[in-house]
Scaffold this motif. Sequence first.
Motif, PDB file in Angstrom:
ATOM      1  N   MET A 256       7.257   3.647   4.807  1.00 14.78           N
ATOM      2  CA  MET A 256       6.094   3.942   3.955  1.00 14.78           C
ATOM      3  C   MET A 256       4.823   3.918   4.809  1.00 14.78           C
ATOM      4  SD  MET A 256       7.123   4.595   0.846  1.00 14.78           S
ATOM      5  CE  MET A 256       6.113   4.165  -0.564  1.00 14.78           C
TER       6      MET A 256
ATOM      7  N   ASP B 253       2.154  -3.519   3.944  1.00 15.13           N
ATOM      8  CA  ASP B 253       3.405  -3.112   3.290  1.00 15.13           C
ATOM      9  C   ASP B 253       4.607  -3.613   4.093  1.00 15.13           C
ATOM     10  OD1 ASP B 253       3.984  -0.812   0.969  1.00 15.13           O
ATOM     11  OD2 ASP B 253       5.672  -1.127   2.354  1.00 15.13           O
ATOM     12  N   LEU B 254       5.702  -3.787   3.382  1.00 11.63           N
ATOM     13  CA  LEU B 254       6.956  -4.256   3.985  1.00 11.63           C
ATOM     14  C   LEU B 254       7.677  -3.143   4.743  1.00 11.63           C
ATOM     15  CD1 LEU B 254       9.081  -6.677   3.901  1.00 11.63           C
ATOM     16  CD2 LEU B 254      10.075  -5.498   1.942  1.00 11.63           C
TER      17      LEU B 254
ATOM     18  N   CYS C 192       0.818  -1.231   0.000  1.00  7.31           N
ATOM     19  CA  CYS C 192       0.000   0.000   0.000  1.00  7.31           C
ATOM     20  C   CYS C 192       0.837   1.260   0.000  1.00  7.31           C
ATOM     21  CB  CYS C 192      -0.935   0.008   1.204  1.00  7.31           C
ATOM     22  SG  CYS C 192      -0.064  -0.015   2.796  1.00  7.31           S
TER      23      CYS C 192
END
Length: 248
Positions: free
Chosen positions: A95, A90-91, A70
Amino acid sequence: MRTRPDGRTEPALPTGEEKTRRVRSMFDAIAPRYDLVNRVMTLGLDQGWRRATVSGLGLAPGSLVLDLACGTGDLSALARRAGLRTLGADLSWGMLAANHRGGPLVQCDAAQLPVTSASIDGLVCGYGLRNFTDLAGSMAEAARVLRPGGRLALLEVAAPPSGALRAGHRLWFEHVVPFLGGVLSDRDAYHYLPRSTAYLPDEVALRQLLLDVGFSGVGRRLLAGGLSQLLVATRSGLPDGALGRSAT
Ligand SMILES: C[S@@+](CC[C@H](N)C(=O)[O-])C[C@H]1O[C@@H](n2cnc3c(N)ncnc32)[C@H](O)[C@@H]1O
């Protein structure tokens, strides 16, 4: 090693755990200015492509959509504007920290989703595929979490098939984007961006991968003459025409 057009050498593209580690730290680093660079380098076209991705799901309001990779949440925000409920995954912690679009978020690898099987109505993924270390495993996870009849919409970079647009795109993507990225954000990250397309399977292989992990009705559309591509598919398991909450 590879020699860049500016004469500098760069290492081979990473794979395995090294790729995961480098991708995560790259997105952690560029997160604060990610949205700004996106708008500038696509001349504002990117949000239209994300809108096409959300509408490509064809889901009714209230449906639950997983925004895979995302990032800062552009797709989630557009999905919620369309009346959908979202979960972002998300990793990169960086972010996720820059994601102020609302909705629940989870940090994880796309190949190991902490999500119950067959619990999601739709899954979108914007510009994530070529960053995944295990693309086949990630698409298998997408198939696992989607309910039968659930919808998939994948937005990715592409290249115009031919002509002046292809040449112009190459110049823009391989030279102007790294320059703009260097001025506005992180030079190395935006040099990596055009190189990372080498990770992306071609159209035939991508279609076959989706069929292999349990999707049917795979469709592909080029956006803006091929500057991006949108793949849509349906999680197999229900006969055609019995798509549950789908609005299409
Ligand atoms: C180019 S950004 C796209 C962000 C957002 N989807 C958009 O449309 O702008 C790619 C995102 O993929 C995430 N990512 C990369 N590898 C991942 C993985 N293995 N699992 C989950 N997310 C990953 C990155 O952290 C980054 O946020």
